[in-house]
Write an enzyme that holds these catalytic residues in place. Structure first.
Site, mmCIF file in Angstrom:
data_model
loop_
_atom_site.group_PDB
_atom_site.id
_atom_site.type_symbol
_atom_site.label_atom_id
_atom_site.label_comp_id
_atom_site.label_asym_id
_atom_site.label_seq_id
_atom_site.Cartn_x
_atom_site.Cartn_y
_atom_site.Cartn_z
ATOM 1 N N HIS A 125 -37.505 16.083 -5.765
ATOM 2 C CA HIS A 125 -37.086 17.149 -5.000
ATOM 3 C C HIS A 125 -35.780 17.019 -5.801
ATOM 4 C CE1 HIS A 125 -34.960 18.801 -1.799
ATOM 5 N NE2 HIS A 125 -36.122 19.282 -1.097
ATOM 6 N N ASP A 202 -37.756 7.996 -3.565
ATOM 7 C CA ASP A 202 -37.563 8.662 -2.213
ATOM 8 C C ASP A 202 -39.086 8.822 -1.756
ATOM 9 O OD1 ASP A 202 -38.069 11.396 -1.437
ATOM 10 O OD2 ASP A 202 -37.118 12.533 -2.703
ATOM 11 N N GLN A 205 -41.354 12.035 2.395
ATOM 12 C CA GLN A 205 -42.805 12.410 2.356
ATOM 13 C C GLN A 205 -43.707 10.777 2.971
ATOM 14 O OE1 GLN A 205 -43.375 15.104 3.318
ATOM 15 N NE2 GLN A 205 -41.897 16.623 2.044
ATOM 16 N N LYS A 228 -38.930 14.538 9.374
ATOM 17 C CA LYS A 228 -40.228 14.639 8.877
ATOM 18 C C LYS A 228 -41.215 13.646 8.925
ATOM 19 C CE LYS A 228 -38.694 16.137 4.085
ATOM 20 N NZ LYS A 228 -38.836 17.972 4.535
ATOM 21 N N CYS A 366 -38.417 23.178 -3.779
ATOM 22 C CA CYS A 366 -37.044 22.074 -4.379
ATOM 23 C C CYS A 366 -37.062 21.752 -5.620
ATOM 24 C CB CYS A 366 -36.207 21.648 -3.568
ATOM 25 S SG CYS A 366 -35.816 22.443 -1.509
HETATM 26 N N1 PLP Z 1 -37.518 14.471 -1.113
HETATM 27 C C1 PLP Z 1 -38.295 15.135 -0.630
HETATM 28 C C2 PLP Z 1 -39.840 15.308 -1.726
HETATM 29 C C3 PLP Z 1 -38.721 15.603 0.114
HETATM 30 O O1 PLP Z 1 -39.665 16.758 0.160
HETATM 31 C C4 PLP Z 1 -37.164 16.256 1.016
HETATM 32 C C5 PLP Z 1 -37.590 17.605 1.625
HETATM 33 O O2 PLP Z 1 -38.644 18.028 1.737
HETATM 34 C C6 PLP Z 1 -36.452 15.822 0.372
HETATM 35 C C7 PLP Z 1 -36.154 14.811 -0.471
HETATM 36 C C8 PLP Z 1 -34.595 16.353 0.914
HETATM 37 O O3 PLP Z 1 -35.276 15.833 2.369
HETATM 38 P P1 PLP Z 1 -33.910 15.708 3.589
HETATM 39 O O4 PLP Z 1 -33.601 17.541 3.290
HETATM 40 O O5 PLP Z 1 -34.133 16.184 4.679
HETATM 41 O O6 PLP Z 1 -32.779 15.674 2.919
#
Ligand code: PLP
Length: 408
Positions: A125, A202, A205, A228, A366
């Site tokens: 992401h 990260d 998910q 999430k 993203c």
């Molecule tokens: N990393 C992953 C794999 C994601 O799916 C997301 C959000 O869709 C993020 C990071 C970013 O999360 P946040 O917008 O809650 O900071």
């Protein structure tokens, strides 16, 4: 932890699921974007504001003590959920994005120098790419990426090849938000540690679909978002090993993170306050703890089993839609299903099926480097949560048939 899971009972916990959308049953398949909230979470946030709200750690009055106690109880709930060794290793942030930025700015800027390497994957992401690009500009480090196979798998050999004595940081997803692929974190951590690198995960998910035990995973940092995981938005977590967090400088200054301040100098507070400058998301942290209690009550294993059943059904049903291709079919993947149709752009797919009450995400998610790898501008993505059913999938497939009728 209960082994039996009844999805129809669980659905009743989510008020929004009984609200019609465009006059139809809501088929919510965008939980990887943000999950819906159970009443337990909604009530707990309301309860804080109605009964126990004040700023934390600053007042000696009754309500501030109550709010502070609940905020710190929330930290303990998070610690237990991820089996972190120590409560003070749990730092509340605004979300995954902020948590990764914290590591990049604080840890990355302290340890990285010209030619040092940060290894990510090509499926990250943007929130696990851009912070490293920003740090690269300041430190002269090099950012490399592990390639992905056509089916969405990553080969451990590629990690082994790309983790070298120049690697200082390996920063990768737990579960891909596009492909659903699950990375073998412990194997990656062992490769990284053998070269003296730390592993940042990260977990945006991963925390939703898999049991997470940070000690068993042998990683060094794990980041996730509350929204999430059926919790409020505006709250996230960075877990880090105490010895690393203790050695890291603060990355933001302000109230709450200091020990002493004079006009010429500041000394820092101990962990975790050193990394929580300013008024934190108080009710959101308490709401996140409520979400964790809710998930733990059902059992993350029971949730995962249910999601895997619906994922299998979805994969089979979608495979039968003419002209539809799945993007990401790795073995053992989590319940995120990206797809493209030969007759329509993903944005059109999403807009049309929305008319049938079906919410999917369409776009690059993203993850533009991953889209480039697959020579796609975007995909449609159906992401499953504990409240999804095979009936949801039937409605999704019926609505995709309508897309075909329109475009053919
Ligand atoms: N990393 C992953 C794999 C994601 O799916 C997301 C959000 O869709 C993020 C990071 C970013 O999360 P946040 O917008 O809650 O900071």
């Amino acid at each position: 932890m209960s082994a039996r899971f009844d999805v129809d009972t669980a659905r009743k916990d989510f008020p929004i699921l009984s609200k019609p959308v465009r006059g139809r049953r809501l088929v919510y398949l965008d939980s990887a974007g943000s999950a819906q909230k159970p009443r337990h979470v909604i009530d707990s946030v309301r309860d804080v504001y109605e009964n126990d709200y004040a700023n934390v750690h600053r007042g000696l009055h009754y309500l501030s003590e109550r709010a502070s106690a609940r905020y710190e109880e929330a930290r303990e709930t998070v610690r237990a959920f991820i089996n972190a060794p120590e409560q003070h290793e749990v730092v509340f942030t605004g979300g995954t994005t902020e948590a990764i930025n914290l590591v990049a700015w604080s840890y990355g800027r302290s340890v990285l120098g010209p030619g040092d390497e940060v290894l990510i994957t090509c499926a990250e992401h943007h929130s696990n790419i851009v912070p490293w690009h920003l740090v690269r500009e300041q430190t002269g480090c090099v950012v490399k990426a592990v390639p992905v196979q056509d089916d969405g798998t990553f080969r451990l050999e590629d990690f082994a090849r790309l983790i070298t004595e120049r690697t200082r940081v390996v920063s990768c997803f737990h579960v891909s938000n596009v492909l659903g692929t699950v990375l073998p974190l412990r194997d990656i951590a062992r490769l990284a540690h053998a070269q003296g690198a730390v592993v940042v995960v990260d977990g945006a998910q991963g925390i939703v679909h898999l049991p997470v035990d940070v000690q068993e995973l042998e990683v060094d940092f794990y980041a996730f978002s509350g929204h999430k995981l059926y919790g409020p938005s505006g709250i996230g977590v960075l877990w880090g090993r105490a010895e690393l967090l203790e050695a890291m400088p603060p990355w933001q200054g302000g109230g709450g993170m200091i020990d002493t301040v004079t006009l010429s100098a500041t000394t820092w507070a101990d962990l975790p306050d050193k990394f929580e400058a300013g008024t934190p998301p108080i009710a959101q942290a308490i709401g996140l703890a409520a979400a964790i209690d809710y998930v733990s009550d059902i059992g993350i294993d029971a949730i995962a089993r249910h999601e895997q059943e619906v994922l299998l059904y979805a994969t089979q049903r979608l495979a039968s839609v003419p002209g539809l291709s799945l993007v990401g079919t790795a073995a053992g993947k989590a319940s995120v299903v990206s797809f493209v149709m030969d007759c329509a752009h993903p944005h059109d797919v999403s807009t049309i099926i929305d008319q049938y009450g079906v919410a999917v995400r369409a776009g690059h998610h993203c993850a533009q480097p991953l889209m480039d790898r697959f020579e796609l501008s975007s995909t449609a993505r159906a992401s499953l949560a504990l409240y999804n059913t095979t009936e949801d999938i039937d409605i999704l497939v019926e609505s995709l048939e309508k897309v075909r009728e329109i475009f053919q």
